[in-house]
Design a protein around this motif. Structure first.
Motif, PDB file in Angstrom:
ATOM      1  N   LYS A   1       0.998  -1.325   0.029  1.00  0.00           N
ATOM      2  CA  LYS A   1      -0.044   0.133   0.033  1.00  0.00           C
ATOM      3  C   LYS A   1       0.864   1.386  -0.093  1.00  0.00           C
ATOM      4  O   LYS A   1       2.044   1.058   0.386  1.00  0.00           O
ATOM      5  CB  LYS A   1      -0.745   0.016   1.272  1.00  0.00           C
ATOM      6  N   ASP A   2       0.444   2.181  -0.396  1.00  0.00           N
ATOM      7  CA  ASP A   2       1.032   3.576  -0.397  1.00  0.00           C
ATOM      8  C   ASP A   2       1.676   3.919   1.014  1.00  0.00           C
ATOM      9  O   ASP A   2       0.791   3.815   2.020  1.00  0.00           O
ATOM     10  CB  ASP A   2       0.226   4.806  -1.364  1.00  0.00           C
ATOM     11  N   GLY A   3       2.841   4.203   0.789  1.00  0.00           N
ATOM     12  CA  GLY A   3       3.307   4.822   2.099  1.00  0.00           C
ATOM     13  C   GLY A   3       3.840   3.805   3.224  1.00  0.00           C
ATOM     14  O   GLY A   3       4.351   3.895   4.305  1.00  0.00           O
ATOM     15  N   GLN A   4       3.541   2.498   2.730  1.00  0.00           N
ATOM     16  CA  GLN A   4       4.089   1.537   3.805  1.00  0.00           C
ATOM     17  C   GLN A   4       5.366   0.582   2.944  1.00  0.00           C
ATOM     18  O   GLN A   4       5.642   0.773   1.752  1.00  0.00           O
ATOM     19  CB  GLN A   4       3.092   0.373   3.623  1.00  0.00           C
TER      20      GLN A   4
END
Length: 123
Positions: free
Chosen positions: A50-53
């Motif tokens: 996921k975005d940001g992970q």
């Protein structure tokens, strides 16, 4: 005369029929020893997250698997069906493996690292 010796298989015609590699009235088939090492934590460089992970990855390569085998132009060196039948009919003490592959799991607390003596035993 040595001018007719071929060290690698040659092919003839559109059907690519292999020419025999003959020396001293015997066919010679090149056999090569192949070694590979694999690690349990080998991974792809791209992962879906996921975005940001950040992807969670293990430190280090992990446990090692070492594979040593003998190969020919036709593939892995194995017993023919006839040789396999003869092998199974012989006493258990004289039976041989049906292929030349050796798999070891080297590392601390496991098998010893691959060495010359293990190669001699494999041959």
């Amino acid at each position: 005369e040595l001018d007719h010796i071929r060290f690698f298989r040659e092919y003839d015609g559109n059907e690519m029929e292999p020419l025999l590699t003959v020396f001293a009235n015997k066919e010679h088939i090149p056999v090569f020893q192949d070694e590979s090492i694999f690690h349990t934590n080998e991974h792809r460089h791209r992962v879906w997250v996921k975005d940001g992970q950040q992807p969670l990855r293990k430190k280090g390569n992990g446990h090692c698997v070492h594979v040593s085998d003998f190969i020919t132009e036709q593939g892995q060196l194995v017993l023919t069906e006839e040789e396999e039948t003869q092998n199974k009919a012989s006493p258990a003490a004289t039976q041989v493996k049906s292929d030349a592959r050796v798999v070891i799991y080297p590392g601390k607390g496991h098998d010893a690292w691959w060495d010359g003596q293990q190669l001699v035993n494999q041959v």
